[in-house]
Design an enzyme around this catalytic site. Structure first.
Site, PDB file in Angstrom:
ATOM      1  N   SER A 149       0.811  -1.320   0.261  1.00 37.89           N
ATOM      2  CA  SER A 149       0.259  -0.216  -0.015  1.00 37.89           C
ATOM      3  C   SER A 149       0.887   1.191  -0.105  1.00 37.89           C
ATOM      4  O   SER A 149       2.129   0.766   0.708  1.00 37.89           O
ATOM      5  CB  SER A 149      -0.628  -0.092   1.460  1.00 37.89           C
ATOM      6  OG  SER A 149      -1.425   0.946   1.424  1.00 37.89           O
ATOM      7  N   TYR A 162      -2.071   0.410  10.468  1.00 38.98           N
ATOM      8  CA  TYR A 162      -2.008  -0.229   8.784  1.00 38.98           C
ATOM      9  C   TYR A 162      -0.795  -0.060   8.510  1.00 38.98           C
ATOM     10  O   TYR A 162       0.075  -0.560   7.658  1.00 38.98           O
ATOM     11  CB  TYR A 162      -2.828   0.066   8.654  1.00 38.98           C
ATOM     12  CG  TYR A 162      -2.766   0.358   7.253  1.00 38.98           C
ATOM     13  CD1 TYR A 162      -3.131  -1.380   6.685  1.00 38.98           C
ATOM     14  CD2 TYR A 162      -3.296   0.760   6.202  1.00 38.98           C
ATOM     15  CE1 TYR A 162      -3.578  -1.955   5.620  1.00 38.98           C
ATOM     16  CE2 TYR A 162      -3.090   0.294   4.590  1.00 38.98           C
ATOM     17  CZ  TYR A 162      -3.553  -0.505   4.498  1.00 38.98           C
ATOM     18  OH  TYR A 162      -3.779  -1.913   3.378  1.00 38.98           O
TER      19      TYR A 162
END
Length: 264
Positions: A149, A162
Site C-alpha cells: 500500500s 496499518y
C-alpha cells in the site's frame, strides 16, 4: 566442419503458468484472479470464505478459464504448510491477503487491532512466501507479488497500526529481493493508493457505512479493484528478465496519503 547450433532455450515451464492468489474472495484479490485467468494462468484461489472462492472458481471456469478454490487462513502456519504440500508446482504467488482495522491515534489505538493487522498483512505474507518459495524456485521462472500500500511508504494521522504493518510488508519484499537475487524468482511490490472496493473501508470501520463513505467523499474516481488487478497482471506478464521492483499506483486525484482533491 559446421559449428553446432546453439541449444534452444527451455522456455517457461507448465508450473510457471499456475498462480496462487491469497485473499481472493473479494476486491483486489478476486479481480486479480479473474485477470490472471484471462491471461492464460491456472489460478488457485485462497481465502477464508470458502463459498466466495468456490463461486469465483465457477465463474472463471464458465468464462473458459481454469481455477481451483482452496479455503485457507494465511495466519495459520500449519494450514499454509499443508496447502504448500498440495500445490507443489506453481510459478506465481500474489500475496494479497491483508486489510486495515480502525483509524485511531497511537494514544488510543487498540493493540488487538494492531496485532491482527500485523498477523494478516505481515506474518500471513511471510507464511505463504516461505512455504511456496521452494516451488516457485523449482518452476525455473517464479514470481512473488506483494500487494502492499502507499501506507507502506508514508505515514498519516490515525493510521499508525496499518501503516506500521504495510511498512513491514514493504521491507519484507525489499529484503527478500536482496536475499534471493541470482535465483529464478522475481519479487514485485505493488503499492496501491486510494482504492474503492466493496469491503476495505467497511471492514476498517467495523461495518460503519457512513464512516466508510467519508473516505471517498468528493473523490470523483478512486482506483478500482480492476485497476490494481490490471497493474498486477501487467507486472507478472513482463518477460522473465524484467523485474518491476516497486510500482506505486494512485488515482489522479490523490497526490499523497494526505493530499487528495475532493469536489465537495
Amino acid at each position: 566442419m559446421t559449428a553446432a547450433a546453439p541449444a534452444a532455450s527451455a522456455g517457461p515451464s507448465a508450473a510457471s503458468r499456475i498462480a496462487v492468489v491469497t485473499g481472493a474472495s473479494s476486491g483486489i484479490g478476486a479481480a486479480t484472479a479473474r485477470q490472471l485467468a484471462a491471461a492464460g494462468y491456472r489460478v488457485v484461489l485462497t481465502a477464508r470464505r470458502k463459498d466466495r472462492i468456490e463461486a469465483l472458481a465457477e465463474e472463471i471456469a464458465a468464462a473458459g478459464g481454469r481455477a481451483t478454490a482452496y479455503a485457507l487462513d494465511v495466519t495459520d502456519r500449519a494450514a499454509v504448510d499443508e496447502f504448500a504440500t498440495a500445490f507443489q508446482k506453481i510459478g506465481v504467488l500474489v500475496n494479497n491477503a491483508g486489510g486495515a482495522l480502525g483509524a485511531d491515534p497511537v494514544a488510543s489505538g487498540d493493540p488487538e487491532q494492531w496485532r491482527q493487522m500485523y498477523e494478516t498483512n505481515v506474518i500471513g505474507t511471510l507464511n505463504v512466501t516461505q512455504a511456496l518459495l521452494p516451488a516457485l524456485t523449482a518452476s525455473g521462472d517464479g514470481t512473488v507479488v506483494v500487494v502492499s500500500s502507499t501506507a507502506g511508504h508514508g505515514t498519516y494521522e490515525g493510521g499508525a497500526g496499518y501503516v506500521a504493518a504495510k511498512h513491514a510488508e514493504h521491507v519484507l519484499a525489499e529484503t527478500l529481493r536482496l536475499e534471493i537475487v541470482g535465483t529464478p524468482v522475481r519479487v514485485i511490490e505493488i503499492a496501491p493508493g486510494m482504492v474503492r472496493t466493496e469491503e476495505f473501508a467497511l471492514t476498517r470501520f467495523d461495518g460503519d457505512a457512513e464512516k466508510a463513505a467519508k473516505v471517498y467523499a468528493g473523490v470523483a474516481e478512486p482506483l478500482t479493484a480492476e485497476d490494481v488487478a490490471e497493474t498486477i497482471t501487467w507486472t507478472v506478464t513482463r518477460p522473465s528478465h524484467v523485474n518491476i521492483d516497486l510500482l506505486v499506483v494512485r488515482p489522479r486525484a490523490q497526490a499523497s496519503n494526505t493530499k487528495v482533491h475532493r469536489e465537495l
